[in-house]
Design a protein around this motif. Structure first.
Motif, mmCIF file in Angstrom:
data_model
loop_
_atom_site.group_PDB
_atom_site.id
_atom_site.type_symbol
_atom_site.label_atom_id
_atom_site.label_comp_id
_atom_site.label_asym_id
_atom_site.label_seq_id
_atom_site.Cartn_x
_atom_site.Cartn_y
_atom_site.Cartn_z
ATOM 1 N N GLY A 225 0.814 -1.214 0.000
ATOM 2 C CA GLY A 225 0.000 0.000 0.000
ATOM 3 C C GLY A 225 0.846 1.261 0.000
ATOM 4 N N ALA A 226 0.210 2.381 -0.402
ATOM 5 C CA ALA A 226 0.865 3.699 -0.326
ATOM 6 C C ALA A 226 0.152 4.593 0.680
ATOM 7 N N SER A 227 -1.174 4.424 0.811
ATOM 8 C CA SER A 227 -1.906 5.179 1.826
ATOM 9 C C SER A 227 -2.305 4.181 2.907
ATOM 10 N N ARG A 228 -1.367 3.944 3.795
ATOM 11 C CA ARG A 228 -1.506 2.865 4.761
ATOM 12 C C ARG A 228 -2.082 3.353 6.079
ATOM 13 N N HIS B 100 -1.989 8.279 -4.608
ATOM 14 C CA HIS B 100 -1.715 7.535 -5.839
ATOM 15 C C HIS B 100 -1.497 8.459 -7.027
ATOM 16 N N GLN C 181 -8.980 10.260 -2.888
ATOM 17 C CA GLN C 181 -8.106 9.238 -3.479
ATOM 18 C C GLN C 181 -8.714 8.465 -4.661
ATOM 19 N N ASP D 37 -13.430 6.602 -2.433
ATOM 20 C CA ASP D 37 -12.551 6.374 -1.284
ATOM 21 C C ASP D 37 -11.934 7.723 -0.945
ATOM 22 N N GLU E 222 -15.693 5.351 1.357
ATOM 23 C CA GLU E 222 -14.686 4.677 2.185
ATOM 24 C C GLU E 222 -13.871 5.698 2.961
ATOM 25 N N ASP F 248 -11.451 1.389 5.938
ATOM 26 C CA ASP F 248 -10.221 0.784 5.388
ATOM 27 C C ASP F 248 -9.078 1.086 6.372
ATOM 28 N N LEU G 267 -13.271 -2.989 4.492
ATOM 29 C CA LEU G 267 -12.400 -3.426 3.412
ATOM 30 C C LEU G 267 -11.546 -4.581 3.925
ATOM 31 N N LYS H 199 -8.226 -6.396 3.269
ATOM 32 C CA LYS H 199 -6.911 -6.444 2.609
ATOM 33 C C LYS H 199 -6.077 -7.432 3.407
ATOM 34 N N ARG I 257 -4.076 -3.640 -3.227
ATOM 35 C CA ARG I 257 -3.329 -2.465 -2.769
ATOM 36 C C ARG I 257 -2.915 -1.661 -3.998
ATOM 37 N N SER I 258 -2.425 -0.456 -3.768
ATOM 38 C CA SER I 258 -1.997 0.353 -4.918
ATOM 39 C C SER I 258 -0.737 -0.217 -5.566
ATOM 40 N N LYS J 81 -12.504 -4.728 -5.002
ATOM 41 C CA LYS J 81 -11.901 -3.440 -5.365
ATOM 42 C C LYS J 81 -10.456 -3.704 -5.780
HETATM 43 P P1 PGA Z 1 -3.186 1.732 -0.672
HETATM 44 O O1 PGA Z 1 -4.603 2.366 -0.945
HETATM 45 O O2 PGA Z 1 -3.133 0.353 -1.214
HETATM 46 O O3 PGA Z 1 -2.224 2.678 -1.345
HETATM 47 O O4 PGA Z 1 -2.981 1.759 0.827
HETATM 48 C C1 PGA Z 1 -5.725 1.627 -1.284
HETATM 49 C C2 PGA Z 1 -6.934 2.114 -0.523
HETATM 50 O O5 PGA Z 1 -6.850 3.116 0.221
HETATM 51 O O6 PGA Z 1 -7.995 1.508 -0.611
#
Ligand code: PGA
Ligand code: ZN
Length: 427
Positions: free
Chosen positions: A38-41, A154, A162, A241, A284, A311, A334, A336, A365-366, A387
């Motif tokens: 992920g990038a927005s964790r 992203h 996002q 989201d 989200e 999330d 969500l 993940k 994930r992104s 998703k």
């Molecule tokens: P991420 O974002 O995989 O970069 O954390 C995905 C999301 O926020 O759903």
């Protein structure tokens, strides 16, 4: 019986290193999976072990691979591959930290998923069937959430929000969702081009958000749905989201694009205004992960007409889901697998959601790869949503295409359509 567990370094859709694990059984059968990133964790999700240092932007995974090839392999050798719970418990016992920062969430998730793949192959079943049999849920093809514009973390924070996505609950098959999404995606591209705003794509393959305000993205999305020949809010609805933790903290929210500062109440009012103006069926992380009061208030005001997904707010954690249910925060979660760190913990979260009638959306994930585990997970758990990101780039399309292959076995009628949203807006 598990004979060998071995990790290797492979590379994800952003060009960053990640962990791939092969689980080999005594009879020669093999299962393989790759950790996404992920990038927005969320701050409470399982932590990927990265080496730091000067090479490959500090993101190397040598230490995570040492976890796999050393302690994890030793602990799993000789275990029954069909006992996912037992294998995951052995991994958890090795780590002992809630965030998996000792072994690395990237090491644990790739291993746990590879075990699941090996178990399916060992039983001679497609993965979705194995997941259905293991959990007792009836399989069905999920309702996709597909990104049209990417934003936030992203897209270099080009816009604050996002994901601007569509869902097609009015479609009669998964295949039809794909076709309608194609039309909306390229209609959006045509509109961007006509405005002189076409500038490539963001991390998950959605159009780069060259907008002057966050709401312009929403307006453009509605235009794209219309240009594709659909009536917004009819067969095609909008899903957002907000990923509010990226720009909100301590009850303050800042939309950088609009130079606008808000408190929690103003943020709720702004989003409520969007719910009134646009056919939004799902939203989200509307408030930040630390804003419990705001999330409860948002759910109280809008939970009867929109799906509200946690999330970063819930990080695929069953305890946090149960807490949120008790507080009246969110009505969906969500899922993940790499936020939780193992398959078993993710399944526990799914069950906790279902126990109170919550929605559950299996998510990529992104940072992704050719791994298609989540297509099988969403299908095998049944009645779900999926998703994956947008409708370009193969690390996204491979997930949608895998669902189409599953459709050949399960049949077009196994598509859940609007059912997952029936309890909220769509009903
Ligand atoms: P991420 O974002 O995989 O970069 O954390 C995905 C999301 O926020 O759903
Ligand atoms: Zn999110």
């Amino acid at each position: 019986v598990i004979k060998n567990v071995s990790g290797r370094r492979v590379w994800d859709s952003r060009g960053h290193p990640t962990v791939e694990v092969d689980v080999t059984l005594e009879n020669g059968v093999m299962g393989r999976a790759i950790a996404p990133a992920g990038a927005s964790r969320g701050t409470r999700e399982a932590i990927d072990l990265r080496d730091g240092g000067p090479s490959v932007q500090g993101k190397n995974v040598r230490r995570a691979l040492e976890s796999v090839n050393g302690p994890i392999a030793a602990a799993l050798k000789g275990l029954d591959v069909q006992d996912q719970g037992g294998a995951d418990a052995a991994i958890l016992a090795l780590d002992g930290s809630p965030l998996k920062d000792k072994l690395g969430g990237n090491a644990t998730v790739a291993t746990s998923l590879a075990i699941m793949h090996a178990a399916a192959a060992d039983a001679g079943k497609p993965l979705w069937r194995h997941i259905s049999d293991m959990t007792g849920y009836a399989p069905s093809l999920p309702l996709p959430e597909i990104q049209i514009f990417g934003g936030g973390a992203h897209a270099g924070q080009r816009v604050d929000i996002q994901d601007f996505m569509i869902m097609v609950p009015g479609a009669s098959s998964f295949d039809e969702v794909m076709e309608i999404t194609n039309e909306v995606y390229f209609a959006a591209g045509d509109i961007m081009k006509a405005k002189g705003k076409l500038a490539g794509v963001a991390d998950e393959g959605g159009w780069w958000p060259m907008f002057d305000s966050n709401e312009e993205a929403l307006e453009t999305l509605v235009q794209a749905i219309e240009k594709a020949g659909e009536t917004p809010g009819d067969r095609v609805v909008i899903s957002l989201d907000i990923a509010a933790s990226e720009f909100g903290k301590d009850g303050r929210y800042r939309l950088a694009l609009e130079d606008r500062d808000m408190d929690s109440g103003e943020m709720i009012d702004m989003l409520g205004g969007w719910l009134d103006s646009y056919p939004i069926a799902s939203i989200e992380d509307p408030l930040s992960e630390d804003d419990v009061a705001g999330t409860v208030e948002f759910t109280r005001r809008f939970g009867d007409r929109v799906q509200i997904i946690g999330d970063d707010y819930l990080v695929t954690n069953a305890d946090l889901v149960r807490d949120a249910q008790a507080q009246g925060a969110c009505n969906a979660v969500l899922i993940k697998v790499n936020q939780a760190g193992t398959v078993s913990e993710s399944l526990e979260t799914f069950r906790a959601a279902r126990a109170k009638g919550w929605g559950a959306i299996v998510s990529a994930r992104s940072g992704e790869t050719e791994d298609v585990s989540i297509s099988h997970l969403a299908t095998g758990l049944g009645g779900g949503q999926l998703k994956v990101g947008s409708f370009t780039r193969s690390e996204r399309m491979v997930k949608w295409n895998e669902c189409l292959r599953i459709q050949d076995t399960l049949g077009v009628r196994s598509f859940v359509g609007g059912a997952p949203l029936a309890a909220t807006w769509w009903g």
